[in-house]
Enzyme design. Structure first.
Site, short mmCIF file in Angstrom:
data_model
loop_
_atom_site.label_atom_id
_atom_site.label_comp_id
_atom_site.label_asym_id
_atom_site.label_seq_id
_atom_site.Cartn_x
_atom_site.Cartn_y
_atom_site.Cartn_z
N HIS A 313 0.85 -1.17 0.00
CA HIS A 313 0.00 0.00 0.00
C HIS A 313 0.90 1.23 0.00
O HIS A 313 2.08 1.13 0.35
CB HIS A 313 -0.92 0.01 1.22
CG HIS A 313 -1.89 -1.14 1.25
ND1 HIS A 313 -2.00 -2.01 2.32
CD2 HIS A 313 -2.79 -1.57 0.34
CE1 HIS A 313 -2.93 -2.92 2.06
NE2 HIS A 313 -3.42 -2.67 0.86
N CYS A 532 3.63 1.41 3.12
CA CYS A 532 2.87 1.16 4.35
C CYS A 532 3.43 -0.04 5.10
O CYS A 532 2.82 -0.52 6.06
CB CYS A 532 1.39 0.89 4.02
SG CYS A 532 0.46 2.36 3.63
N TRP A 533 4.55 -0.58 4.65
CA TRP A 533 5.15 -1.77 5.25
C TRP A 533 4.20 -2.98 5.14
O TRP A 533 4.20 -3.85 5.99
CB TRP A 533 5.54 -1.52 6.72
CG TRP A 533 6.23 -0.20 6.90
CD1 TRP A 533 7.53 0.10 6.60
CD2 TRP A 533 5.66 1.03 7.39
NE1 TRP A 533 7.79 1.41 6.87
CE2 TRP A 533 6.67 2.01 7.37
CE3 TRP A 533 4.39 1.38 7.86
CZ2 TRP A 533 6.48 3.32 7.78
CZ3 TRP A 533 4.18 2.70 8.26
CH2 TRP A 533 5.22 3.64 8.23
N HIS A 534 3.42 -3.01 4.05
CA HIS A 534 2.43 -4.08 3.84
C HIS A 534 2.82 -4.95 2.66
O HIS A 534 2.01 -5.23 1.78
CB HIS A 534 1.04 -3.48 3.62
CG HIS A 534 0.51 -2.71 4.78
ND1 HIS A 534 -0.60 -1.87 4.68
CD2 HIS A 534 0.90 -2.66 6.08
CE1 HIS A 534 -0.84 -1.33 5.87
NE2 HIS A 534 0.05 -1.79 6.72
N SER A 535 4.05 -5.38 2.59
CA SER A 535 4.56 -6.14 1.45
C SER A 535 3.92 -7.52 1.37
O SER A 535 3.80 -8.22 2.38
CB SER A 535 6.08 -6.30 1.57
OG SER A 535 6.71 -5.03 1.64
#
Length: 612
Positions: A313, A532-535
């Protein structure tokens, strides 16, 4: 390490890996399980258990995250973005923003229909989403659980910024209304208080390490080894029989550097995340021939989807100055001793106060109406018609308050700040992540985020900025904008940044942006858009011929005895912070593994009653 053979080896002690280990250990305490985690333990450390302390883990010297540096990108004004990923027991659940945001139901339905994965629809996963949680906010909500290990609440404090956001949007945007549950899975487009992964009784973070793993400390068959990287999978013929692993010298500087081996009698599970799991596969010879040939790895299985389909994200928190009377997390984040002492005393006394808060108190999963679609423009229209129109529960933006400054504080005066931020729920842009070394587990990867490669993403960001700015400047606590965190509009423009100001009247006209303003806004987005560190997505659960890496039972194609179970298996993105999805992937994986091993999964909460 005295023991070297186990029933199951789990490579990675992140959110999904800990759920799997905890569930299986509870179901069969005689099952020998080894969890190998590259980062440190987190047990009873206030920097992990106190929800407000999450930004501590993003310091450059942090030992609880890995900083993944991507390629320079023209779409990002030549920047090489850095994407942190958790590296500690519990993974992201131990260091994230503790924001409880679940996917849209249709996101999971897409996994079952578009990608043809039987057993992964929202109806299939809802029992597991309920199983993992205890929803402390309100009884009787049908999409929530009330007996799970992870607690969900509104936290221990409701700061002014969140309250003002709800009051302001109820007058500024009367078309959407208010909900008592912004995360009920099946609807969006209503404002509400935002839930948190925080226990309302203790004020502590609801992470998987403290709720799935540490309660099993007395189980001598559950082995947790922290500070070790998994290098590759070991095979006997076509079957995975173990892993090679090496020490993390940052955590064990005095330990001899050598390749160690652990053997798995029954199963190897990769749960090292969107960067770690594909890297282990590639170092093991599983991946695209061209990628492996570059680093001298002999191909064992041809799976060109490994490391592809990278998704994330993309967020912004445009900073505003807050009134002195507003309660924010800035004092805690900047180690103001007066603030720390005040809130620590309250947290220790009853688990309440700003340490039991994450600054994210109110928001909306936003889906545009027709007039707003016209404002977004033609750059997004094709994406809207093809992807969003068929799924009315899918939001395009998350938008919410943040009661602190987010970003580089260099040259930012000490004070109180807030944002009304946003992130794109389903960016169209896609990237990749591949190894650059056959042996060095710490080598930077050949990584491209894909951010802003798709024009539809830029169109949404531009609208997101304008929308959130109108709300932010109407909040009663608004006292101006931080120039460095906003576009470089001309001082003569109506849209010019105002560094000191009183709140805008609710019914005042909206700002008008000129062509030059839009150009400045686009430049700002390219220069500051961030992860967003949502890998996720790099070992996608798809058909093999469509770039898939695992099947619907999480088995890696072309081999036996090897599964992947973490966010890398997501075939498509989800409209939410990914902790919830990581947990449900772990719950689903535990169910699949238990079925295959003939182990009945008992009631987890009953089993742990004596320990909690």
């Amino acid at each position: 390490m005295a023991q070297s053979t186990y029933d199951i080896i789990i490579a990675g002690g992140g959110a999904a890996g800990c759920v799997i280990a905890g569930r299986l250990a509870a179901a069969d305490p005689t099952l020998s399980i080894l969890v190998l985690e590259s980062g440190p333990t987190t047990r009873d450390d206030p920097l992990h258990t106190q929800p407000a302390r999450y930004l501590y883990h993003l310091r450059p010297e942090s030992t609880t995250v890995r900083f993944n540096v991507a390629r320079e990108s023209a779409a990002l004004a030549g920047r090489a973005p850095v994407v942190p990923s958790a590296q500690c027991l519990g993974g992201g659940s131990s260091i994230n923003f503790a924001m409880y945001t679940r996917a849209a139901a249709s996101d999971y339905d897409d996994w079952a229909t578009v990608y043809r994965n039987k057993g992964w629809s929202c109806a299939d996963l809802l029992p597991l989403l309920r199983k993992c949680e205890t929803y402390q906010i309100q009884p009787g909500k049908p999409t929530h659980g009330y007996a799970g290990p992870l607690k969900v609440s509104f936290g221990g404090y409701f700061p002014e910024i969140g309250q003002e956001f709800l009051n302001t949007t109820s007058q500024y945007d009367k078309t959407r209304g208010i909900t008592d549950d912004v995360n009920n899975l099946y609807e969006c487009n209503k404002y509400g208080r935002w839930q948190k992964w925080i226990d309302s009784k203790t004020g502590t973070r609801s992470d998987v390490a403290h709720n799935y793993i540490y309660p099993h400390s007395a189980n001598s068959n559950l082995h947790i080894l922290t500070g070790y990287h998994v290098k590759k999978v070991v095979f006997s013929g076509n079957r995975a029989t173990g892993v090679e692993f090496v020490v993390n010298p940052r955590l064990h500087p005095d330990t001899k550097t050598e390749v160690l081996t652990a053997t798995a009698r029954r199963l190897v599970v990769l749960s090292s995340g969107a960067f770690g799991s594909p890297a282990i596969l590639e170092r093991s010879g599983i991946g695209a021939k061209a990628v492996l040939a570059k680093v001298g790895v002999k191909q064992f299985v041809d799976l060109p989807g490994v490391g592809e389909n990278y998704q994330d994200h993309q967020h912004f928190f445009p900073a505003c100055v807050a009134a002195d009377s507003a309660q924010t997390l800035d004092g805690i984040v900047t180690d103001d001793q007066v603030e720390l002492e005040k809130w620590t005393k309250q947290w220790n006394a009853n688990g309440s106060g700003m340490l039991a808060n994450n600054g994210l108190d109110a928001g909306i999963k936003l889906r545009p109406f027709k007039d707003e679609l016209d404002a977004i423009g033609d750059g997004f229209r094709k994406r809207w018609l093809e992807y969003y129109v068929p799924s009315p529960d899918k939001p395009v933006l998350w938008m919410a308050t943040m009661s602190q400054f987010i970003g580089d504080r260099t040259n930012v005066p000490k004070g109180k700040y807030f944002s009304v931020g946003w992130f794109l729920m389903h960016p169209e842009s896609v990237g990749y992540a591949h190894i650059t070394s056959a042996d060095d587990v710490d080598a930077l990867q050949d990584f491209h985020t894909g951010m802003l490669d798709a024009p539809s993403d830029m169109a949404l960001h531009k609208w997101g900025y304008k929308r959130t700015r109108e709300i932010a400047r109407r909040l009663p606590s608004f006292r101006g904008e931080v120039r460095s965190r906003h576009p470089a509009f001309s001082p003569a423009s109506e849209a010019a940044v105002v560094e000191r100001a009183e709140p805008t009247p609710l019914l005042a006209p909206e700002l008008v942006y000129t062509k030059e303003d839009d150009e400045a806004l686009e430049a700002y987005i390219r220069e500051l858009v961030s992860t967003c560190w949502h890998s996720l997505g790099t070992c996608a659960m798809k058909r093999r011929e469509e770039g898939g890496v695992v099947d619907s039972r999480l088995n890696v194609y072309g081999v036996e005895g090897l599964k992947v179970a973490d966010l890398s298996i997501c075939p498509g993105n989800v409209a939410g912070n990914t902790y919830s999805t990581a947990v449900v992937v772990g719950e689903k994986a535990a169910t699949l593994i238990a079925e295959e091993l003939g182990i009945p999964l008992e009631d987890f909460t009953t089993h742990l009653t004596a320990h909690l």
